[in-house]
Design a protein around this motif. Structure first.
Motif, PDB file in Angstrom:
ATOM      1  N   ARG A   1       0.802  -1.225   0.000  1.00 50.07           N
ATOM      2  CA  ARG A   1       0.000   0.000   0.000  1.00 50.07           C
ATOM      3  C   ARG A   1       0.832   1.272   0.000  1.00 50.07           C
ATOM      4  O   ARG A   1       0.376   2.319  -0.470  1.00 50.07           O
ATOM      5  N   ILE A   2       2.047   1.214   0.569  1.00 47.77           N
ATOM      6  CA  ILE A   2       2.901   2.405   0.637  1.00 47.77           C
ATOM      7  C   ILE A   2       4.341   2.004   0.317  1.00 47.77           C
ATOM      8  O   ILE A   2       4.716   0.841   0.444  1.00 47.77           O
ATOM      9  N   PRO A   3       5.175   2.969  -0.066  1.00 47.29           N
ATOM     10  CA  PRO A   3       6.609   2.667  -0.192  1.00 47.29           C
ATOM     11  C   PRO A   3       7.255   2.587   1.184  1.00 47.29           C
ATOM     12  O   PRO A   3       7.015   3.441   2.041  1.00 47.29           O
ATOM     13  N   VAL A   4       8.051   1.545   1.408  1.00 46.77           N
ATOM     14  CA  VAL A   4       8.679   1.314   2.706  1.00 46.77           C
ATOM     15  C   VAL A   4      10.132   0.905   2.493  1.00 46.77           C
ATOM     16  O   VAL A   4      10.434   0.107   1.601  1.00 46.77           O
ATOM     17  N   VAL A   5      11.026   1.444   3.313  1.00 47.04           N
ATOM     18  CA  VAL A   5      12.372   0.899   3.406  1.00 47.04           C
ATOM     19  C   VAL A   5      12.682   0.672   4.883  1.00 47.04           C
ATOM     20  O   VAL A   5      12.592   1.601   5.687  1.00 47.04           O
ATOM     21  N   TRP A   6      12.938  -0.585   5.231  1.00 43.67           N
ATOM     22  CA  TRP A   6      13.425  -0.920   6.561  1.00 43.67           C
ATOM     23  C   TRP A   6      14.810  -1.519   6.372  1.00 43.67           C
ATOM     24  O   TRP A   6      14.997  -2.437   5.553  1.00 43.67           O
ATOM     25  N   ALA A   7      15.794  -0.971   7.067  1.00 43.55           N
ATOM     26  CA  ALA A   7      17.172  -1.412   6.866  1.00 43.55           C
ATOM     27  C   ALA A   7      17.917  -1.409   8.183  1.00 43.55           C
ATOM     28  O   ALA A   7      17.591  -0.656   9.107  1.00 43.55           O
ATOM     29  N   THR A   8      18.937  -2.258   8.266  1.00 48.97           N
ATOM     30  CA  THR A   8      19.779  -2.316   9.454  1.00 48.97           C
ATOM     31  C   THR A   8      20.844  -1.230   9.437  1.00 48.97           C
ATOM     32  O   THR A   8      21.469  -0.957  10.471  1.00 48.97           O
TER      33      THR A   8
ATOM     34  N   TRP B   1      34.624 -20.052  -2.616  1.00 51.58           N
ATOM     35  CA  TRP B   1      35.623 -19.424  -1.754  1.00 51.58           C
ATOM     36  C   TRP B   1      35.085 -19.353  -0.320  1.00 51.58           C
ATOM     37  O   TRP B   1      33.875 -19.295  -0.092  1.00 51.58           O
ATOM     38  N   ASP B   2      36.011 -19.324   0.631  1.00 47.97           N
ATOM     39  CA  ASP B   2      35.621 -19.131   2.027  1.00 47.97           C
ATOM     40  C   ASP B   2      35.187 -17.678   2.229  1.00 47.97           C
ATOM     41  O   ASP B   2      35.806 -16.754   1.705  1.00 47.97           O
ATOM     42  N   VAL B   3      34.117 -17.493   3.014  1.00 48.66           N
ATOM     43  CA  VAL B   3      33.568 -16.151   3.234  1.00 48.66           C
ATOM     44  C   VAL B   3      33.510 -15.866   4.733  1.00 48.66           C
ATOM     45  O   VAL B   3      32.952 -16.653   5.505  1.00 48.66           O
ATOM     46  N   ASP B   4      34.097 -14.739   5.133  1.00 50.00           N
ATOM     47  CA  ASP B   4      34.065 -14.313   6.525  1.00 50.00           C
ATOM     48  C   ASP B   4      33.633 -12.855   6.605  1.00 50.00           C
ATOM     49  O   ASP B   4      34.071 -12.024   5.796  1.00 50.00           O
ATOM     50  N   VAL B   5      32.778 -12.549   7.575  1.00 51.28           N
ATOM     51  CA  VAL B   5      32.362 -11.174   7.843  1.00 51.28           C
ATOM     52  C   VAL B   5      32.877 -10.811   9.232  1.00 51.28           C
ATOM     53  O   VAL B   5      32.506 -11.452  10.223  1.00 51.28           O
ATOM     54  N   VAL B   6      33.727  -9.793   9.294  1.00 54.27           N
ATOM     55  CA  VAL B   6      34.304  -9.344  10.560  1.00 54.27           C
ATOM     56  C   VAL B   6      33.798  -7.938  10.842  1.00 54.27           C
ATOM     57  O   VAL B   6      33.941  -7.045   9.987  1.00 54.27           O
ATOM     58  N   GLU B   7      33.194  -7.742  12.001  1.00 52.85           N
ATOM     59  CA  GLU B   7      32.664  -6.410  12.331  1.00 52.85           C
ATOM     60  C   GLU B   7      33.180  -5.945  13.680  1.00 52.85           C
ATOM     61  O   GLU B   7      33.356  -6.745  14.600  1.00 52.85           O
ATOM     62  N   SER B   8      33.430  -4.619  13.780  1.00 53.18           N
ATOM     63  CA  SER B   8      33.908  -3.999  15.012  1.00 53.18           C
ATOM     64  C   SER B   8      33.002  -2.836  15.373  1.00 53.18           C
ATOM     65  O   SER B   8      32.652  -2.026  14.505  1.00 53.18           O
ATOM     66  N   HIS B   9      32.637  -2.752  16.656  1.00 50.31           N
ATOM     67  CA  HIS B   9      31.820  -1.651  17.158  1.00 50.31           C
ATOM     68  C   HIS B   9      32.287  -1.250  18.552  1.00 50.31           C
ATOM     69  O   HIS B   9      33.145  -1.905  19.148  1.00 50.31           O
ATOM     70  N   HIS B  10      31.693  -0.195  19.073  1.00 50.17           N
ATOM     71  CA  HIS B  10      32.019   0.308  20.402  1.00 50.17           C
ATOM     72  C   HIS B  10      31.615  -0.692  21.489  1.00 50.17           C
ATOM     73  O   HIS B  10      30.816  -1.613  21.244  1.00 50.17           O
ATOM     74  N   VAL B  11      32.155  -0.498  22.663  1.00 48.81           N
ATOM     75  CA  VAL B  11      31.977  -1.474  23.745  1.00 48.81           C
ATOM     76  C   VAL B  11      30.542  -1.571  24.245  1.00 48.81           C
ATOM     77  O   VAL B  11      30.167  -2.558  24.892  1.00 48.81           O
ATOM     78  N   HIS B  12      29.718  -0.574  23.947  1.00 47.32           N
ATOM     79  CA  HIS B  12      28.346  -0.581  24.455  1.00 47.32           C
ATOM     80  C   HIS B  12      27.369  -1.325  23.544  1.00 47.32           C
ATOM     81  O   HIS B  12      26.225  -1.538  23.930  1.00 47.32           O
TER      82      HIS B  12
ATOM     83  N   LYS C   1      25.481  -4.251  22.110  1.00 45.26           N
ATOM     84  CA  LYS C   1      25.201  -5.551  22.703  1.00 45.26           C
ATOM     85  C   LYS C   1      25.017  -6.662  21.675  1.00 45.26           C
ATOM     86  O   LYS C   1      25.410  -7.805  21.912  1.00 45.26           O
ATOM     87  N   ASP C   2      24.352  -6.378  20.555  1.00 50.59           N
ATOM     88  CA  ASP C   2      24.083  -7.447  19.599  1.00 50.59           C
ATOM     89  C   ASP C   2      25.349  -7.799  18.816  1.00 50.59           C
ATOM     90  O   ASP C   2      26.131  -6.945  18.441  1.00 50.59           O
ATOM     91  N   ALA C   3      25.554  -9.083  18.600  1.00 55.39           N
ATOM     92  CA  ALA C   3      26.705  -9.566  17.858  1.00 55.39           C
ATOM     93  C   ALA C   3      26.349 -10.917  17.227  1.00 55.39           C
ATOM     94  O   ALA C   3      25.893 -11.803  17.938  1.00 55.39           O
ATOM     95  N   PRO C   4      26.503 -11.076  15.927  1.00 53.54           N
ATOM     96  CA  PRO C   4      26.971 -10.080  14.964  1.00 53.54           C
ATOM     97  C   PRO C   4      25.968  -8.922  14.835  1.00 53.54           C
ATOM     98  O   PRO C   4      24.792  -9.080  15.156  1.00 53.54           O
ATOM     99  N   SER C   5      26.456  -7.810  14.343  1.00 50.02           N
ATOM    100  CA  SER C   5      25.587  -6.653  14.140  1.00 50.02           C
ATOM    101  C   SER C   5      24.578  -6.940  13.029  1.00 50.02           C
ATOM    102  O   SER C   5      24.768  -7.843  12.203  1.00 50.02           O
TER     103      SER C   5
END
Length: 237
Positions: free
Chosen positions: A110-117, A140-151, A153-157
């Motif tokens: 019914r409407i245009p929507v974008v929900w994204a992380t 090929w082997d695939v790895d995703v490495v992510e870094s964020h601030h210490v606060h 909580k969710d991991a992986p992001s």
């Protein structure tokens, strides 16, 4: 459409405050007609922007697009309001349930929507590059490495999971690694490793404003589009 009338939902949070500030810096482009917060605001008008409590959502003035960075329990009302009024919704609210994600799909009829992380335009480009690399480098082997601030909580992001979906589009299993240190805004590396070689695609965010700028860009590009569910990368040009 030159002046875009914007409703900011979740206005008291970090993203909401960034959206208010960046909109005020572009008065010829954006007019925030309502800033909605979880609790009853005081004062009611800040820098010319009317503030409303979430319980008063039904009474907000007319707007061209809503930008939502709130909490999961506030997501359903803003989605319902946008459907009721027939206006687009841009949302970066995280932690929503599977049922809420399904509701996004229903609303998109019914409407245009974008929900994204992640609303970084650079991350949108990265996801497209990752998908292309996955198609070109099967096995090929695939790895995703992510870094964020210490606060954080969710991991992986959520962004890492989104990139992982793009990386796994060719069928390869994806492995994740998460680091939490200092005040890192956000870094994501997608590594494709073959025999004797590897490819790394990297995005680094150095300021949180990139996400608010991306959301405003998405809001402008979404306004006037036909109903449907969009990705940030669909709105790049």
């Amino acid at each position: 459409m030159n002046m875009l009338r914007v409703l900011v939902h979740g206005a008291s949070g970090r993203m909401g405050q960034s959206l208010l500030r960046l909109s005020a810096e572009q008065p010829d482009q954006y007019q925030v007609v309502a800033a909605v917060t979880r609790r009853t605001p005081s004062p009611r008008v800040v820098d010319g922007v009317p503030h409303f409590a979430a319980s008063e959502l039904a009474g907000v003035p007319a707007f061209d697009v809503a930008i939502d960075f709130s909490l999961p329990d506030g997501f359903d009302p803003i989605l319902a309001l946008c459907v009721e009024r027939g206006v687009p919704l841009v949302s970066g609210t995280t932690g929503i349930s599977a049922a809420q994600i399904e509701a996004v799909g229903q609303a998109a009829a019914r409407i245009p929507v974008v929900w994204a992380t992640n609303f970084s335009l650079g991350v949108a480009v990265l996801a497209e590059l990752v998908e292309r690399a996955a198609a070109a480098l099967p096995g090929w082997d695939v790895d995703v490495v992510e870094s964020h601030h210490v606060h954080k909580k969710d991991a992986p992001s959520g962004t890492a999971l989104t990139l992982g979906e793009a990386a796994g589009s060719a069928g390869a299993p994806v492995h994740y690694a998460s680091l939490r240190a200092g005040d890192i805004v956000g870094e994501h590396t997608v590594q494709f490793a073959g025999l004797g070689e590897r490819v790394e695609l990297i995005h680094r965010a150095t300021h949180r404003d990139v996400f608010a700028r991306g959301a405003l860009h998405a809001a402008r590009k979404l306004a006037g589009r036909p109903a449907g569910r969009y990705r940030v990368r669909d709105l790049l040009d």
